[in-house]
Design a protein around this motif. Sequence first.
Motif, PDB file in Angstrom:
ATOM      1  N   ALA A  37       0.832  -1.195   0.000  1.00  0.00           N
ATOM      2  CA  ALA A  37       0.000   0.000   0.000  1.00  0.00           C
ATOM      3  C   ALA A  37       0.868   1.248   0.000  1.00  0.00           C
ATOM      4  O   ALA A  37       1.935   1.273   0.612  1.00  0.00           O
ATOM      5  CB  ALA A  37      -0.926   0.018   1.215  1.00  0.00           C
ATOM      6  N   VAL A  38       0.375   2.275  -0.689  1.00  0.00           N
ATOM      7  CA  VAL A  38       1.032   3.580  -0.727  1.00  0.00           C
ATOM      8  C   VAL A  38      -0.053   4.647  -0.666  1.00  0.00           C
ATOM      9  O   VAL A  38      -1.019   4.607  -1.433  1.00  0.00           O
ATOM     10  CB  VAL A  38       1.856   3.768  -2.027  1.00  0.00           C
ATOM     11  CG1 VAL A  38       2.428   5.170  -2.089  1.00  0.00           C
ATOM     12  CG2 VAL A  38       2.938   2.745  -2.154  1.00  0.00           C
ATOM     13  N   TYR A  39       0.102   5.585   0.252  1.00  0.00           N
ATOM     14  CA  TYR A  39      -0.773   6.751   0.348  1.00  0.00           C
ATOM     15  C   TYR A  39       0.097   7.979   0.161  1.00  0.00           C
ATOM     16  O   TYR A  39       1.062   8.167   0.892  1.00  0.00           O
ATOM     17  CB  TYR A  39      -1.481   6.808   1.702  1.00  0.00           C
ATOM     18  CG  TYR A  39      -2.648   5.862   1.789  1.00  0.00           C
ATOM     19  CD1 TYR A  39      -3.938   6.308   1.518  1.00  0.00           C
ATOM     20  CD2 TYR A  39      -2.465   4.536   2.118  1.00  0.00           C
ATOM     21  CE1 TYR A  39      -5.014   5.445   1.589  1.00  0.00           C
ATOM     22  CE2 TYR A  39      -3.538   3.658   2.183  1.00  0.00           C
ATOM     23  CZ  TYR A  39      -4.812   4.122   1.916  1.00  0.00           C
ATOM     24  OH  TYR A  39      -5.874   3.266   1.979  1.00  0.00           O
ATOM     25  N   LYS A  40      -0.250   8.799  -0.847  1.00  0.00           N
ATOM     26  CA  LYS A  40       0.552   9.983  -1.145  1.00  0.00           C
ATOM     27  C   LYS A  40      -0.334  11.086  -1.705  1.00  0.00           C
ATOM     28  O   LYS A  40      -1.447  10.838  -2.169  1.00  0.00           O
ATOM     29  CB  LYS A  40       1.667   9.635  -2.114  1.00  0.00           C
ATOM     30  CG  LYS A  40       1.213   9.104  -3.451  1.00  0.00           C
ATOM     31  CD  LYS A  40       2.396   8.683  -4.281  1.00  0.00           C
ATOM     32  CE  LYS A  40       1.936   8.088  -5.610  1.00  0.00           C
ATOM     33  NZ  LYS A  40       3.059   7.646  -6.410  1.00  0.00           N
ATOM     34  N   LYS A  61      -0.243  -8.667  -4.237  1.00  0.00           N
ATOM     35  CA  LYS A  61       1.074  -8.924  -4.818  1.00  0.00           C
ATOM     36  C   LYS A  61       1.197 -10.292  -5.488  1.00  0.00           C
ATOM     37  O   LYS A  61       2.123 -10.511  -6.252  1.00  0.00           O
ATOM     38  CB  LYS A  61       2.159  -8.806  -3.740  1.00  0.00           C
ATOM     39  CG  LYS A  61       2.317  -7.390  -3.250  1.00  0.00           C
ATOM     40  CD  LYS A  61       3.215  -7.175  -2.056  1.00  0.00           C
ATOM     41  CE  LYS A  61       4.312  -8.087  -1.768  1.00  0.00           C
ATOM     42  NZ  LYS A  61       5.134  -7.700  -0.619  1.00  0.00           N
ATOM     43  N   LYS A  62       0.274 -11.195  -5.224  1.00  0.00           N
ATOM     44  CA  LYS A  62       0.367 -12.548  -5.770  1.00  0.00           C
ATOM     45  C   LYS A  62      -0.376 -12.637  -7.106  1.00  0.00           C
ATOM     46  O   LYS A  62      -1.022 -11.702  -7.528  1.00  0.00           O
ATOM     47  CB  LYS A  62      -0.240 -13.562  -4.790  1.00  0.00           C
ATOM     48  CG  LYS A  62       0.350 -13.516  -3.400  1.00  0.00           C
ATOM     49  CD  LYS A  62       1.687 -14.181  -3.356  1.00  0.00           C
ATOM     50  CE  LYS A  62       2.253 -14.086  -1.950  1.00  0.00           C
ATOM     51  NZ  LYS A  62       3.011 -15.179  -1.522  1.00  0.00           N
ATOM     52  N   ALA A  89     -16.489  -4.345  -3.824  1.00  0.00           N
ATOM     53  CA  ALA A  89     -17.019  -5.253  -4.843  1.00  0.00           C
ATOM     54  C   ALA A  89     -16.116  -5.237  -6.074  1.00  0.00           C
ATOM     55  O   ALA A  89     -15.741  -4.187  -6.574  1.00  0.00           O
ATOM     56  CB  ALA A  89     -18.435  -4.845  -5.221  1.00  0.00           C
ATOM     57  N   VAL A  90     -15.767  -6.432  -6.554  1.00  0.00           N
ATOM     58  CA  VAL A  90     -14.904  -6.542  -7.729  1.00  0.00           C
ATOM     59  C   VAL A  90     -15.623  -5.960  -8.938  1.00  0.00           C
ATOM     60  O   VAL A  90     -16.775  -6.269  -9.195  1.00  0.00           O
ATOM     61  CB  VAL A  90     -14.502  -8.014  -7.982  1.00  0.00           C
ATOM     62  CG1 VAL A  90     -13.702  -8.150  -9.269  1.00  0.00           C
ATOM     63  CG2 VAL A  90     -13.708  -8.553  -6.814  1.00  0.00           C
ATOM     64  N   GLU A  91     -14.927  -5.113  -9.659  1.00  0.00           N
ATOM     65  CA  GLU A  91     -15.380  -4.444 -10.875  1.00  0.00           C
ATOM     66  C   GLU A  91     -16.464  -3.400 -10.624  1.00  0.00           C
ATOM     67  O   GLU A  91     -16.453  -2.355 -11.231  1.00  0.00           O
ATOM     68  CB  GLU A  91     -15.856  -5.446 -11.936  1.00  0.00           C
ATOM     69  CG  GLU A  91     -14.814  -6.454 -12.373  1.00  0.00           C
ATOM     70  CD  GLU A  91     -13.554  -5.854 -12.984  1.00  0.00           C
ATOM     71  OE1 GLU A  91     -13.612  -4.745 -13.540  1.00  0.00           O
ATOM     72  OE2 GLU A  91     -12.503  -6.498 -12.901  1.00  0.00           O
ATOM     73  N   ALA A  92     -17.420  -3.628  -9.744  1.00  0.00           N
ATOM     74  CA  ALA A  92     -18.488  -2.664  -9.507  1.00  0.00           C
ATOM     75  C   ALA A  92     -18.020  -1.527  -8.604  1.00  0.00           C
ATOM     76  O   ALA A  92     -18.535  -0.420  -8.672  1.00  0.00           O
ATOM     77  CB  ALA A  92     -19.699  -3.353  -8.877  1.00  0.00           C
ATOM     78  N   GLY A  97      -9.966  -6.679  -8.299  1.00  0.00           N
ATOM     79  CA  GLY A  97      -9.481  -8.034  -8.061  1.00  0.00           C
ATOM     80  C   GLY A  97      -8.010  -8.069  -7.704  1.00  0.00           C
ATOM     81  O   GLY A  97      -7.513  -9.036  -7.147  1.00  0.00           O
ATOM     82  N   LYS A  98      -7.274  -7.004  -8.038  1.00  0.00           N
ATOM     83  CA  LYS A  98      -5.847  -6.921  -7.728  1.00  0.00           C
ATOM     84  C   LYS A  98      -5.459  -5.597  -7.076  1.00  0.00           C
ATOM     85  O   LYS A  98      -4.502  -5.531  -6.340  1.00  0.00           O
ATOM     86  CB  LYS A  98      -5.005  -7.109  -8.996  1.00  0.00           C
ATOM     87  CG  LYS A  98      -5.091  -8.520  -9.541  1.00  0.00           C
ATOM     88  CD  LYS A  98      -4.012  -8.847 -10.521  1.00  0.00           C
ATOM     89  CE  LYS A  98      -2.656  -8.993  -9.992  1.00  0.00           C
ATOM     90  NZ  LYS A  98      -2.248 -10.167  -9.309  1.00  0.00           N
ATOM     91  N   LYS A  99      -6.197  -4.526  -7.370  1.00  0.00           N
ATOM     92  CA  LYS A  99      -5.816  -3.198  -6.893  1.00  0.00           C
ATOM     93  C   LYS A  99      -7.048  -2.422  -6.424  1.00  0.00           C
ATOM     94  O   LYS A  99      -8.070  -2.388  -7.110  1.00  0.00           O
ATOM     95  CB  LYS A  99      -5.114  -2.431  -8.019  1.00  0.00           C
ATOM     96  CG  LYS A  99      -4.668  -1.041  -7.642  1.00  0.00           C
ATOM     97  CD  LYS A  99      -3.796  -0.437  -8.716  1.00  0.00           C
ATOM     98  CE  LYS A  99      -4.621   0.294  -9.733  1.00  0.00           C
ATOM     99  NZ  LYS A  99      -3.817   1.078 -10.675  1.00  0.00           N
ATOM    100  N   LEU A 100      -6.919  -1.798  -5.252  1.00  0.00           N
ATOM    101  CA  LEU A 100      -7.972  -0.948  -4.702  1.00  0.00           C
ATOM    102  C   LEU A 100      -7.475   0.486  -4.701  1.00  0.00           C
ATOM    103  O   LEU A 100      -6.406   0.777  -4.162  1.00  0.00           O
ATOM    104  CB  LEU A 100      -8.321  -1.369  -3.269  1.00  0.00           C
ATOM    105  CG  LEU A 100      -9.260  -0.456  -2.506  1.00  0.00           C
ATOM    106  CD1 LEU A 100     -10.684  -0.584  -3.046  1.00  0.00           C
ATOM    107  CD2 LEU A 100      -9.252  -0.784  -1.030  1.00  0.00           C
TER     108      LEU A 100
END
Length: 150
Positions: A37-40, A61-62, A89-92, A97-100
């Motif tokens: 995670a990165v917050y900037k 990361k996997k 929710a994924v896509e919605a 699925g990999k990045k928020l």
Amino acid sequence: MKKKKFVIIVLSLILVYAGISFSQPPILKGSSENWSAVYKPRKGDEADTEKYPWMGTIKWKKSGKVKLLKIEQIEGEKTYPLFDREILAVEAGNFNGKKLVDNETYYNPPRKKDLEGGTTFKITWEKDGEVASELLDLKWKRRMFVKPLI
């Protein structure tokens, strides 16, 4: 003589850039076995109430995609939920699925004195029918040679 002036100008520009870059605020950054995670800060636009609101990115990361169940922030003995089901929710939502992408948690820049030692997120997810959780420690990191937010 011209070469000497050129070298002095180039070195001066590098020093000015380094000074501006070093004066940029530190960021919150962390990594665990499965998540990073990165917050900037980012440059705000006309829709933002803050000149430099913060934006976060939480990445799996996997390989493969996962289903995020919940993300909580842990401060001392207290735990606070960060997102509702619609955002996770994924896509919605804001998760693919990999990045928020998180534009809300630290929209107003966090103050280092409020999060002196950083903060901890507890991430709970499901992959292949198995539920797992992990702690992700975010610490303050100084940055060098970054693009100024002008």
